[in-house]
Structures are given as structure tokens and as C-alpha cells.
Scaffold this motif. Structure first.
Motif, mmCIF file in Angstrom:
data_model
loop_
_atom_site.group_PDB
_atom_site.id
_atom_site.type_symbol
_atom_site.label_atom_id
_atom_site.label_comp_id
_atom_site.label_asym_id
_atom_site.label_seq_id
_atom_site.Cartn_x
_atom_site.Cartn_y
_atom_site.Cartn_z
ATOM 1 N N ARG A 34 0.929 -1.330 0.091
ATOM 2 C CA ARG A 34 -0.217 0.012 -0.047
ATOM 3 C C ARG A 34 0.822 1.311 0.039
ATOM 4 N N ALA A 35 2.259 1.321 0.449
ATOM 5 C CA ALA A 35 2.739 2.608 0.701
ATOM 6 C C ALA A 35 3.597 2.901 -0.504
ATOM 7 N N ASP A 58 -1.679 5.254 -6.080
ATOM 8 C CA ASP A 58 -2.160 5.350 -4.683
ATOM 9 C C ASP A 58 -2.916 3.927 -4.031
ATOM 10 N N SER A 60 -3.374 3.061 -1.054
ATOM 11 C CA SER A 60 -3.636 3.274 0.566
ATOM 12 C C SER A 60 -4.909 2.449 0.638
ATOM 13 N N ARG A 78 -6.900 4.198 -4.341
ATOM 14 C CA ARG A 78 -7.348 5.245 -3.875
ATOM 15 C C ARG A 78 -7.430 6.222 -4.731
ATOM 16 N N ASN A 101 -11.040 9.404 -6.488
ATOM 17 C CA ASN A 101 -11.170 8.793 -5.431
ATOM 18 C C ASN A 101 -11.765 7.408 -5.474
ATOM 19 N N LYS A 246 -11.351 1.894 12.908
ATOM 20 C CA LYS A 246 -11.055 1.456 11.578
ATOM 21 C C LYS A 246 -12.427 0.651 11.160
ATOM 22 N N ARG A 351 1.091 -5.369 8.002
ATOM 23 C CA ARG A 351 1.457 -4.240 7.349
ATOM 24 C C ARG A 351 2.665 -3.687 8.140
ATOM 25 N N ASP A 352 2.772 -3.499 9.209
ATOM 26 C CA ASP A 352 3.840 -2.891 10.207
ATOM 27 C C ASP A 352 5.282 -3.903 10.289
ATOM 28 N N SER A 374 4.890 -3.119 3.406
ATOM 29 C CA SER A 374 3.421 -2.430 3.986
ATOM 30 C C SER A 374 2.242 -3.282 3.202
ATOM 31 N N HIS B 34 3.662 7.570 11.810
ATOM 32 C CA HIS B 34 3.223 6.381 11.384
ATOM 33 C C HIS B 34 1.564 6.249 11.641
ATOM 34 N N GLN B 38 -0.825 5.850 8.720
ATOM 35 C CA GLN B 38 -1.510 4.298 8.531
ATOM 36 C C GLN B 38 -2.900 4.421 9.193
ATOM 37 N N ASP B 39 -2.924 5.174 10.317
ATOM 38 C CA ASP B 39 -4.453 4.656 10.937
ATOM 39 C C ASP B 39 -5.366 5.944 10.634
ATOM 40 N N GLY B 41 -4.759 7.329 8.192
ATOM 41 C CA GLY B 41 -4.873 7.359 6.584
ATOM 42 C C GLY B 41 -5.832 6.331 6.198
ATOM 43 N N SER B 42 -6.208 5.429 7.182
ATOM 44 C CA SER B 42 -7.283 4.269 6.676
ATOM 45 C C SER B 42 -8.631 4.878 6.323
ATOM 46 N N CYS B 43 -8.926 6.166 6.884
ATOM 47 C CA CYS B 43 -10.448 6.760 6.424
ATOM 48 C C CYS B 43 -9.897 8.023 5.614
ATOM 49 N N MET B 46 -3.896 7.838 2.702
ATOM 50 C CA MET B 46 -2.371 7.952 3.105
ATOM 51 C C MET B 46 -2.108 9.230 2.661
ATOM 52 N N GLY B 50 -8.179 12.424 1.256
ATOM 53 C CA GLY B 50 -9.553 12.173 2.007
ATOM 54 C C GLY B 50 -10.077 10.580 1.560
#
Lengths: 389, 106
Positions: A34-35, A58, A60, A78, A101, A246, A351-352, A374, B34, B38-39, B41-43, B46, B50
Motif C-alpha cells: 500500500r505504501a 496510490d 493506500s 485510492r 478517489n 477502522k 502491514r507494520d 506494507s 506512522h 496508517q491509521d 490514513g485508513s479513512c 495516506m 480524503g
């Protein structure tokens, strides 16, 4: 001597080419990085990565569908990018940036059309799956004239697509038998903020999860005239919701035959819905806010991962006893789980930790891993033959 | 290395008369970056452009009072999908995030 060695090396290289030039794709798949905007092509028989394809924009948030011959993957990014990649030649065939998007897509029953769900501008665009030429554009403008983000796009039998409008709270059914002239049937006031949706494996029941209220909106595609039925209304029973770090994903909702197991929103529970009465038949306390609730293909187990800050854990539910039979701690940032078609392995992205781990789903033993940058979504080619995807 | 020097320099330049956030330690900065990428960025994406959440690019935030941006991070926005991050971030860390978002440095 050196010349001879070189000749030998060249010979073996050629041999290598010849032996890899013919192969099937049924055991292949794609891991999103993703990154870096790249994907790795994976082989679930060898449990290895065959290589990387970069330049997908992108990723992500990303999702993937496959052509019906399982050779091509369509990657939705994305940034509104739709990229068609060739898994055998390991290259990008074509890439179009079709919106600002996007969130995901689906391939039609006949395999000829790709529909993409967009956030910005909200709507659905339909493309020819071979050429990626635009065939139809359906803006998601609700009754009040406002555009909505589109979520939960699936294909259903009869060369149709179904999707939901987040802001407007509507579900639209689109018949694309005449691709240039889509016929849209709109269902209004289905509930507040449908955030994702799924279709049962038989393609009959479309269920949209609601973020703005406790419940689900259901459309029976055998009888769309009957309209939307509300399911599991008020499952939170008025209790205050826990924060959701999330959004749950419903694409992986587990349908085990008689029951659906779905993530609760704002509750650390998996809800069990009896499919006969469409009523709650139980709930299972879990480690955190569930994100993916995925059934093993034999429906005997359901694997669950969690939102931040509990995203280092995976739990396995035994469906028959509705108990958690295993809690795994694979590492930080567990984002996705994908079973091989007959379910003996499950691939888990971390991911991490920059790796994808492979587990034996019977013994829970780790049986392999691949490095990935990632990693997020894992998508295997048998998805090509599943209704909805 | 060069980029960090530049960043520190920018943070030292006062703007709009608003006090700048005390900087977290370098290790903590990395953790927060980070988390945001990542977090958040999930909504929010990244690239902060938006997703299901609103864009967090400088042009989208510029007109909003900094206090309310910090409060949104810490306490969430009831009635929306935005959760409170207070269990994971201090007020000065939230201010530091807002400063960086306003400068487009995520």
C-alpha cells in the motif's frame, strides 16, 4: 572452461524460461503493497512471490478483481486508478485514472464489464474489461440533488450490479444487459450511512451495513419489488458505542450456510444472524472492533482481525460451538486474511512487519512467509468465479 | 537529514500569532507519523486527500480554527465516524499533528 560454464548457465536460463512460459493461474494471487503503489504476484502452491509490479498509483486503499480466465487482475486504487495487470507476463496492460478517489469494483457475470465505485466524484463508472474503455457513467446523485460516495458495489446474477450511497442512504440496482444504457432501480431511505455491503454466495441477498444506526439493510434479488427489509435493527440495544478506529469491511462477511457472521459496529462482538428468520441468533465476544470476519471455505471456522489498537491479533471462531478456539498474535498491523480456495492455508498480511505470513488453518502453525512492503489486501484468483466480486 | 533540518526551521517560524506545539521526541514523532499515515490514513487516505473521511490537506483545513481541529482529533466528532484519539495522543501531540497537517507535511 568459463565459456562452457556460461553456455551451461544460458542453457539452464532458457530451460527456465521454457518451463515457466506455460502455467496455470489458479494458484496465483496478488498482494497489495500500500505504501509503494506496487503489488506482488504470489503463488500459493510454492508459497512464494513470483515478482513485483510497480506503478499502480496510490494503493493506500485498494481492491482487486480478476478476469474470468484468471489471467488478469483489475486493481482499484485510492487515487481513482483502475489498472489491469497480466499475472503471467507480470506487467501492467493498461491503466486509467477514472475518478478522483475510488473504493472498489466488481466484474459482471459475463466477465465483459468492470464497474468501479467512486467516492470523488461519487458514482459508478462501467468499463469494457478488455480495453478499459468507458461504457457507462452513473453519477450517484440522490433525490436531494447531492452527490454521494458509493460503497458496497457487487455484481449479481442477470448481469447486474448493486451498490449503496453513503450520504443519501440509498441502494441502487443497475441492469447492464444493454451496457451503454444501464437501467437503474433506486431504493430510497434504506437507513443511515450504509458503509459497506456484501452479497451472499448464491447472489441472492444483498446486505448493507449501516454506520449511522444499528442494523442492516437487505435486498432480496429474487424479489426486488418487495423492497428493502431491515435486519438486526437496534442490535446495540441503546448502549453507547465504542469508538471505531477502522471501518469494518463487509466483503468478507462470513456466510456459513444457515448463518451470517458479521462485525458489529462500535462493539467488540461478532453478530450471528440466522438466515431463515433474518434475526439475531447469537453474538460472540471478541478481542476488539472486528474488521474482517472471514469464513474458511468449509464454513467450519471464521477468522477475525481487528481495528487499531488491537490490530496485532487474529482470532479463530469455531462456528459449531461459537467459541474462540485460537488467538494468534502474528505481529503489528494485521490488515487482511485470505484463504486458499479449499481453505487449507490462510495468508495474513502484517502491514507494520513488512511481511505476509502463511498459516495452516487446521493446526494454526505458521508454514511460510513472504517479504512485502506494507502489505494490505491479499486477493487470490479464484475470486474470479465468486458472485459479487 | 536535510528534510528534518528544514522541518525544524519551519516550526520555529511563528505564524498567525498562534503558539506552536511543543515538539515530541524524535522517536515519538516517528510513531505519530506512522499513526497519522496508517491509521488516520485508513479513512482520510495516506496522502490525506480524503476517503470515507474528509480530506486533511492544508487547503481543506486552513479556514478552520486550530483549537477545533485539535479538539476533533482528541475527542472525535459525535454523530460521525471520527473517533476520539485521546487514549493515544496528548494534547500537545494533537497540536503538533495539526501544525504539520496545515503545512501539508504528511
Amino acid at each position: 572452461m568459463r565459456v562452457l560454464a556460461t553456455l551451461f548457465a544460458a542453457f539452464f536460463l532458457l530451460q527456465g524460461c521454457a518451463s515457466t512460459s506455460l502455467r496455470g493461474t489458479g494458484d496465483l494471487g496478488v498482494v497489495i503493497e500500500r505504501a509503494t503503489g506496487s503489488v506482488q504476484v504470489i503463488d500459493t502452491t510454492q508459497r512464494s512471490s513470483l515478482g513485483q509490479i510497480a506503478g499502480l498509483g496510490d494503493l493506500s486503499h485498494a481492491s482487486v478483481n480478476f478476469s474470468r480466465d484468471e489471467r488478469y487482475a483489475y486493481v482499484f486504487g485510492r487515487d481513482g486508478g483502475l489498472t489491469k495487470i497480466d499475472l503471467l507476463q507480470m506487467r501492467i496492460v493498461k491503466r486509467v485514472v477514472q475518478a478522483g478517489n475510488s473504493i472498489g469494483g466488481a466484474i459482471s457475470q459475463d466477465g465483459k464489464l468492470i464497474a468501479v465505485a467512486n467516492y470523488e466524484p461519487g458514482g459508478v463508472k462501467i468499463f469494457d474489461s478488455t480495453s478499459l474503455e468507458l461504457v457507462a457513467d452513473i453519477p450517484a446523485v440522490a433525490e436531494n440533488g447531492k452527490a454521494s460516495k458509493v460503497i458496497g458495489l457487487v455484481d449479481v446474477p442477470g448481469n447486474q450490479f448493486v451498490f449503496s450511497l453513503f450520504e443519501a442512504g440509498e441502494i441502487w440496482l443497475v441492469d447492464v444487459r444493454n451496457p451503454g444504457k444501464p437501467l437503474v432501480t433506486k431504493f430510497r431511505n434504506v437507513g443511515k450511512e450504509p458503509y459497506d455491503a456484501m452479497i451472499t454466495a448464491d447472489g441472492r441477498f444483498y446486505l448493507a451495513g449501516l454506520f449511522g444506526e444499528d442494523g442492516l439493510a437487505m435486498l432480496d434479488l429474487w424479489d426486488p419489488q418487495a423492497g428493502i427489509k431491515r435486519v438486526m435493527d437496534g442490535y446495540g440495544r441503546g448502549q453507547e458505542k465504542l469508538p471505531v478506529y477502522k471501518m469494518p469491511h463487509l466483503e468478507g462477511w462470513a456466510a456459513t450456510g444457515n448463518e451470517l457472521l458479521v462485525p458489529a459496529v462500535g462493539r467488540h462482538e461478532v453478530l450471528v444472524i440466522g438466515q431463515k428468520e433474518w434475526k439475531e441468533s447469537g453474538r460472540i465476544a471478541v478481542h476488539g472492533q472486528p474488521v474482517f470476519v472471514v469464513a474458511r471455505p468449509d464454513n467450519r471456522q471464521v477468522w477475525v482481525n481487528f481495528a487499531f489498537p488491537n490490530n496485532d491479533t487474529v482470532q479463530v471462531i469455531d462456528v459449531a460451538s461459537r467459541t474462540i478456539v485460537k488467538t494468534l498474535k502474528p505481529g503489528k498491523g494485521v490488515l487482511h486474511m485470505e484463504f486458499t480456495p479449499r481453505g487449507e492455508q490462510v495468508w495474513v498480511s502484517l502491514r507494520d512487519e513488512n511481511r505476509v505470513e502463511i498459516y495452516d488453518s487446521a493446526s494454526f502453525a505458521k508454514v511460510g512467509e513472504i517479504r512485502a512492503d506494507s502489505p494490505s489486501g491479499i486477493f487470490l484468483t479464484p475470486r474470479a468465479h465468486r458472485t459479487g466480486l | 537529514m536535510g528534510r528534518e533540518t528544514y522541518l525544524v526551521a519551519l516550526l520555529l517560524i511563528p505564524f498567525g500569532g498562534q503558539a506552536l506545539a511543543a515538539e515530541p521526541s524524535v522517536a515519538r514523532q516517528n510513531e505519530i507519523r506512522h499513526l497519522v499515515l496508517q491509521d488516520c490514513g485508513s479513512c482520510h487516505g495516506m496522502s490525506m486527500a480524503g476517503g470515507l473521511g474528509l480530506p486533511l490537506l492544508p487547503e481543506a483545513l486552513r479556514d478552520k480554527p486550530k483549537d477545533s481541529l485539535v479538539a476533533t482529533i482528541l475527542h472525535g466528532r459525535p454523530g460521525t465516524a471520527m473517533p476520539p484519539w485521546k487514549p493515544f495522543l496528548t494534547e500537545s501531540e494533537a497540536e503538533w499533528i495539526v501544525d504539520l497537517l496545515l503545512k501539508g507535511q504528511f
